[in-house]
Design a protein around this motif. Structure first.
Motif, PDB file in Angstrom:
ATOM      1  N   ILE A  22       0.948  -1.088  -0.286  1.00  0.00           N
ATOM      2  CA  ILE A  22      -0.104   0.058  -0.356  1.00  0.00           C
ATOM      3  C   ILE A  22       0.730   1.143  -0.097  1.00  0.00           C
ATOM      4  O   ILE A  22       0.835   1.878  -0.685  1.00  0.00           O
ATOM      5  N   GLY A  23       1.838   1.100   0.883  1.00  0.00           N
ATOM      6  CA  GLY A  23       2.773   2.172   0.717  1.00  0.00           C
ATOM      7  C   GLY A  23       4.103   2.680  -0.411  1.00  0.00           C
ATOM      8  O   GLY A  23       3.833   3.593  -0.847  1.00  0.00           O
ATOM      9  N   CYS A  24       3.905   0.853  -1.129  1.00  0.00           N
ATOM     10  CA  CYS A  24       4.421   1.314  -2.461  1.00  0.00           C
ATOM     11  C   CYS A  24       3.852   1.520  -3.117  1.00  0.00           C
ATOM     12  O   CYS A  24       4.488   2.838  -4.342  1.00  0.00           O
ATOM     13  N   VAL A  25       2.576   1.643  -2.838  1.00  0.00           N
ATOM     14  CA  VAL A  25       1.721   2.403  -4.440  1.00  0.00           C
ATOM     15  C   VAL A  25       2.291   3.888  -4.353  1.00  0.00           C
ATOM     16  O   VAL A  25       1.174   4.166  -5.209  1.00  0.00           O
ATOM     17  N   ILE A  26       1.330   4.093  -3.098  1.00  0.00           N
ATOM     18  CA  ILE A  26       1.223   5.620  -3.147  1.00  0.00           C
ATOM     19  C   ILE A  26       2.498   6.472  -2.815  1.00  0.00           C
ATOM     20  O   ILE A  26       2.503   7.824  -3.485  1.00  0.00           O
ATOM     21  N   GLY A  27       3.672   6.095  -2.170  1.00  0.00           N
ATOM     22  CA  GLY A  27       4.713   6.342  -2.038  1.00  0.00           C
ATOM     23  C   GLY A  27       5.739   7.098  -3.383  1.00  0.00           C
ATOM     24  O   GLY A  27       5.644   8.208  -3.593  1.00  0.00           O
ATOM     25  N   PRO A  28       5.974   6.586  -4.501  1.00  0.00           N
ATOM     26  CA  PRO A  28       6.570   7.160  -5.767  1.00  0.00           C
ATOM     27  C   PRO A  28       5.767   7.932  -6.584  1.00  0.00           C
ATOM     28  O   PRO A  28       6.332   8.739  -6.988  1.00  0.00           O
ATOM     29  N   PRO A  29       4.142   7.413  -7.066  1.00  0.00           N
ATOM     30  CA  PRO A  29       3.727   8.346  -7.390  1.00  0.00           C
ATOM     31  C   PRO A  29       3.067   9.940  -6.693  1.00  0.00           C
ATOM     32  O   PRO A  29       3.411  10.736  -7.657  1.00  0.00           O
ATOM     33  N   LEU A  30       3.095   9.840  -5.391  1.00  0.00           N
ATOM     34  CA  LEU A  30       2.651  11.046  -4.593  1.00  0.00           C
ATOM     35  C   LEU A  30       4.078  12.044  -4.906  1.00  0.00           C
ATOM     36  O   LEU A  30       4.374  13.051  -5.461  1.00  0.00           O
ATOM     37  N   GLY A  31       5.131  10.850  -5.029  1.00  0.00           N
ATOM     38  CA  GLY A  31       6.503  11.939  -4.576  1.00  0.00           C
ATOM     39  C   GLY A  31       6.495  12.366  -5.781  1.00  0.00           C
ATOM     40  O   GLY A  31       7.292  13.691  -6.379  1.00  0.00           O
ATOM     41  N   GLY A  32       6.521  12.010  -6.980  1.00  0.00           N
ATOM     42  CA  GLY A  32       6.422  12.050  -8.630  1.00  0.00           C
ATOM     43  C   GLY A  32       5.708  13.452  -9.190  1.00  0.00           C
ATOM     44  O   GLY A  32       6.222  14.292  -9.898  1.00  0.00           O
ATOM     45  N   PHE A  33       3.558  13.342  -8.264  1.00  0.00           N
ATOM     46  CA  PHE A  33       3.180  14.208  -8.670  1.00  0.00           C
ATOM     47  C   PHE A  33       3.613  15.703  -8.099  1.00  0.00           C
ATOM     48  O   PHE A  33       3.411  16.849  -8.169  1.00  0.00           O
ATOM     49  N   LEU A  34       4.134  15.730  -6.242  1.00  0.00           N
ATOM     50  CA  LEU A  34       4.991  16.171  -5.838  1.00  0.00           C
ATOM     51  C   LEU A  34       5.831  17.030  -6.863  1.00  0.00           C
ATOM     52  O   LEU A  34       5.572  18.462  -6.597  1.00  0.00           O
ATOM     53  N   TYR A  35       6.246  16.671  -6.905  1.00  0.00           N
ATOM     54  CA  TYR A  35       8.093  17.311  -8.104  1.00  0.00           C
ATOM     55  C   TYR A  35       7.233  18.041  -9.438  1.00  0.00           C
ATOM     56  O   TYR A  35       7.559  19.078  -9.920  1.00  0.00           O
ATOM     57  N   ASP A  36       5.974  17.097 -10.365  1.00  0.00           N
ATOM     58  CA  ASP A  36       5.780  17.457 -11.237  1.00  0.00           C
ATOM     59  C   ASP A  36       5.358  18.861 -10.974  1.00  0.00           C
ATOM     60  O   ASP A  36       4.890  19.808 -11.921  1.00  0.00           O
ATOM     61  N   VAL A  37       4.544  18.932 -10.108  1.00  0.00           N
ATOM     62  CA  VAL A  37       3.703  20.321  -9.698  1.00  0.00           C
ATOM     63  C   VAL A  37       4.853  21.410  -8.839  1.00  0.00           C
ATOM     64  O   VAL A  37       4.479  22.594  -8.874  1.00  0.00           O
ATOM     65  N   THR A  38       6.184  20.890  -8.373  1.00  0.00           N
ATOM     66  CA  THR A  38       6.732  22.470  -7.313  1.00  0.00           C
ATOM     67  C   THR A  38       7.305  22.455  -8.079  1.00  0.00           C
ATOM     68  O   THR A  38       8.655  23.170  -7.945  1.00  0.00           O
ATOM     69  N   LYS A  39       8.255  21.486  -9.102  1.00  0.00           N
ATOM     70  CA  LYS A  39       9.494  21.512  -9.391  1.00  0.00           C
ATOM     71  C   LYS A  39      10.821  21.553  -8.772  1.00  0.00           C
ATOM     72  O   LYS A  39      11.583  22.256  -9.509  1.00  0.00           O
ATOM     73  N   ASN A  40      11.009  20.741  -7.846  1.00  0.00           N
ATOM     74  CA  ASN A  40      12.265  20.921  -6.205  1.00  0.00           C
ATOM     75  C   ASN A  40      11.527  19.365  -5.365  1.00  0.00           C
ATOM     76  O   ASN A  40      10.059  18.893  -5.040  1.00  0.00           O
ATOM     77  N   TYR A  41      12.247  18.764  -4.884  1.00  0.00           N
ATOM     78  CA  TYR A  41      12.218  17.875  -4.052  1.00  0.00           C
ATOM     79  C   TYR A  41      12.073  18.202  -2.347  1.00  0.00           C
ATOM     80  O   TYR A  41      11.472  17.175  -2.085  1.00  0.00           O
ATOM     81  N   LYS A  42      11.967  20.137  -1.836  1.00  0.00           N
ATOM     82  CA  LYS A  42      11.760  20.314  -0.677  1.00  0.00           C
ATOM     83  C   LYS A  42      10.502  20.105  -0.640  1.00  0.00           C
ATOM     84  O   LYS A  42      10.106  20.040   1.215  1.00  0.00           O
ATOM     85  N   VAL A  43       9.230  19.934  -1.094  1.00  0.00           N
ATOM     86  CA  VAL A  43       8.070  19.201  -0.257  1.00  0.00           C
ATOM     87  C   VAL A  43       8.106  18.139  -0.494  1.00  0.00           C
ATOM     88  O   VAL A  43       7.256  17.360  -0.095  1.00  0.00           O
ATOM     89  N   THR A  44       8.775  17.210  -1.755  1.00  0.00           N
ATOM     90  CA  THR A  44       8.411  15.522  -1.984  1.00  0.00           C
ATOM     91  C   THR A  44       8.454  14.343  -0.705  1.00  0.00           C
ATOM     92  O   THR A  44       7.514  14.067   0.361  1.00  0.00           O
ATOM     93  N   PHE A  45       9.930  14.858  -0.524  1.00  0.00           N
ATOM     94  CA  PHE A  45      10.658  14.729   0.480  1.00  0.00           C
ATOM     95  C   PHE A  45       9.989  14.534   2.129  1.00  0.00           C
ATOM     96  O   PHE A  45      10.174  13.838   3.172  1.00  0.00           O
ATOM     97  N   PRO A  46      10.028  15.850   2.571  1.00  0.00           N
ATOM     98  CA  PRO A  46       8.931  15.445   4.086  1.00  0.00           C
ATOM     99  C   PRO A  46       7.582  15.277   3.337  1.00  0.00           C
ATOM    100  O   PRO A  46       7.272  14.710   4.577  1.00  0.00           O
ATOM    101  N   ALA A  47       6.674  15.635   2.299  1.00  0.00           N
ATOM    102  CA  ALA A  47       5.460  15.304   3.128  1.00  0.00           C
ATOM    103  C   ALA A  47       5.667  13.299   2.869  1.00  0.00           C
ATOM    104  O   ALA A  47       5.063  13.072   3.903  1.00  0.00           O
ATOM    105  N   VAL A  48       6.844  12.778   2.444  1.00  0.00           N
ATOM    106  CA  VAL A  48       6.730  10.971   2.603  1.00  0.00           C
ATOM    107  C   VAL A  48       7.280  11.062   3.899  1.00  0.00           C
ATOM    108  O   VAL A  48       6.523   9.626   4.197  1.00  0.00           O
ATOM    109  N   GLY A  49       8.514  11.694   3.999  1.00  0.00           N
ATOM    110  CA  GLY A  49       8.652  11.067   5.102  1.00  0.00           C
ATOM    111  C   GLY A  49       7.991  11.201   6.682  1.00  0.00           C
ATOM    112  O   GLY A  49       8.327  10.826   7.544  1.00  0.00           O
ATOM    113  N   SER A  50       6.958  12.175   6.388  1.00  0.00           N
ATOM    114  CA  SER A  50       5.737  12.050   7.478  1.00  0.00           C
ATOM    115  C   SER A  50       4.878  10.939   7.880  1.00  0.00           C
ATOM    116  O   SER A  50       4.944  10.812   9.445  1.00  0.00           O
TER     117      SER A  50
END
Length: 461
Positions: A382-410
């Motif tokens: 379940i986490g594997c389904v959500i994690g990578p696409p969520l990280g990719g979506f956040l990067y495509d929206v913000t164009k940086n990883y400073k949102v992706t990593f904290p969102a997933v790490g929480s």
């Protein structure tokens, strides 16, 4: 009826150590296909002109399907671990060969995502849970040694894949991976079934006599024993879900894999974006692997120490909190040395987490451990389904990883809290740490019958 050599308890040695070696190799190859693929994201994104979320979904499908298939591969164990793992190896190599002919990202969703994930799922759970058939006293040591394969896979294959990409391109790299994963057939061949007695009617009567001689109420206790056997055989899944502590473990594992999958896929692209050369970026994953390997080896040496029996159940919680904290901070680091330190801590946390988490699962579920391994991996998916696409979506929206990593790490912080609740709720039973020699005749007979039934299910060649 033909009978085979009986064993009252797992042999805790002998051929079992070769099974540990086979499990180690299987975990190494699993890590190659699951967690050493971050170096593929830049070339695949460039070649197909795809978004990051589309490419990351390829590996998200692989990792999550591997986890989702795990419970069903546990059911398939009735056909024999050797047969299931051989089939998984065949599907994995076929998927990798097919991936070398990919014409689009969506083609890779099927060839790599579905086929490789399905094949690895049929390998991972059986090759890990079979250790419970060979070990009892040294299960912690055996599990930790087998799981060091994940650290080796992390350490070795990220730079190897990068070198292969530079030399042969991504198509040639997939073909080489197919050849490497053909070694899964060797792993399957090393899993020799445990020989157990197939009880005849006369032997069953003798076993009943031994049991009833030590009981005040033979009919009641015999019925109790039969109920235990029936429950373990046909209601294992329901029994596991009725264990409330295990429900918290499942939820915690689902959240923990948010970071585990995202670490494998996004650390390399994140570092390359900061101007670090691709080969140096791939070495960061080797740092994660080396640190994870050290932690797993240390776990192998220490997890079975009697002084840690009461405290090791809290190691998963501590690991998750450390992992989440450093993963949240990672994208804010700008110096390569700091990144290396962060990756080393992430690797150490991951390395301590998994051996101790499986011991927690074993402690909470007891005789239903084989079923519990499959269910835990299912929730990990379940986490594997959500994690990578969520990280990719956040990067495509913000164009940086400073949102992706904290969102997933929480998610790891919350995972640690759930695992802490599970550890505090679980009360070890009086027989959790007993060896066969410590058991009373009644307890010994119960364990003999349960082990014979459990072992017979995986003794088919």
């Amino acid at each position: 009826m033909t009978s085979k050599r009986a064993s009252k308890s797992p042999p805790d040695g002998g051929w079992g150590w070769l099974v540990v070696l086979a499990s180690f190799l299987a975990q190494t190859l699993n890590a190659e296909c699951m967690f050493a693929m971050g170096v593929f994201i830049p070339p695949l994104t460039s070649y197909f002109g795809a978004d990051l979320v589309e490419v990351s979904t390829v590996f998200s499908i692989t990792i999550s399907l591997c986890c989702f298939v795990a419970p069903f591969s546990s059911f398939l164990d009735k056909y024999g671990t050797r047969r299931v793992v051989t089939a998984g190896g065949l599907i994995t190599t076929s998927g990798l060969i097919a991936s070398s002919f990919a014409t689009s990202v969506y083609y890779l969703w099927f060839s790599y995502g579905f086929l490789v994930g399905l094949g690895q799922g049929m390998v991972y759970a059986p090759m890990f849970s079979v250790l419970g058939m060979y070990f009892k006293r040294y299960l912690g040591l055996a599990s930790s040694l087998a799981l060091t394969g994940v650290g080796v896979g992390y350490m070795a294959f990220s730079p190897i894949h990068q070198l292969l990409l530079d030399a042969y391109g991504w198509r040639g790299c997939f073909l080489v991976m197919a050849a490497i994963n053909a070694n899964l057939f060797v792993c399957a061949a090393l899993v020799r079934p445990i020989e157990v007695t197939i009880t005849t009617n006369q032997e069953a009567e003798d076993l009943k006599k031994v049991y009833t001689q030590k009981s005040r109420s033979p009919e009641r206790n015999c019925m109790k024993l039969c109920c235990k056997v029936t429950t373990n055989e046909s209601l294992g899944c329901g029994f596991v879900f009725r264990t409330r502590s295990f429900i918290f473990v499942l939820l915690g594992e689902a959240l923990s894999t948010l970071t585990y999958a995202t670490t494998a896929l996004f650390i390399v692209p994140c570092v390359i974006e900061k101007g670090i050369p691709s080969l140096s970026a791939s070495l960061l994953m080797s740092t994660v692997g080396i640190a994870s390997l050290v932690a797993r080896l240390f776990s192998a040496a220490c997890m079975d120490l009697s002084c840690l029996h009461n405290s090791r159940k809290f190691i998963p919680t501590l690991s998750m909190w450390i992992l989440g904290t450093f993963f949240i901070c990672f994208p804010f680091s700008s110096r390569f040395v700091i990144m290396v330190i962060f990756c080393a801590v992430i690797g150490l946390a991951q390395g301590f987490y998994y051996p101790s988490m499986w011991l927690l699962v074993n402690s909470v579920t007891g005789r239903n451990y084989t079923m519990a391994v499959g269910l835990t991996l299912f929730f990990a998916g379940i986490g594997c389904v959500i994690g990578p696409p969520l990280g990719g979506f956040l990067y495509d929206v913000t164009k940086n990883y400073k949102v992706t990593f904290p969102a997933v790490g929480s998610g790891n912080i919350l995972s640690g809290l759930l695992l802490l609740i599970a550890a505090l709720r679980h009360q070890p039973t009086k027989n959790d740490d007993k060896t066969p020699e410590d058991l009373s005749p009644v307890e010994d007979t119960e364990r003999l019958v349960e082990l014979e039934i459990m072992e017979f299910r995986v003794s088919t060649v």
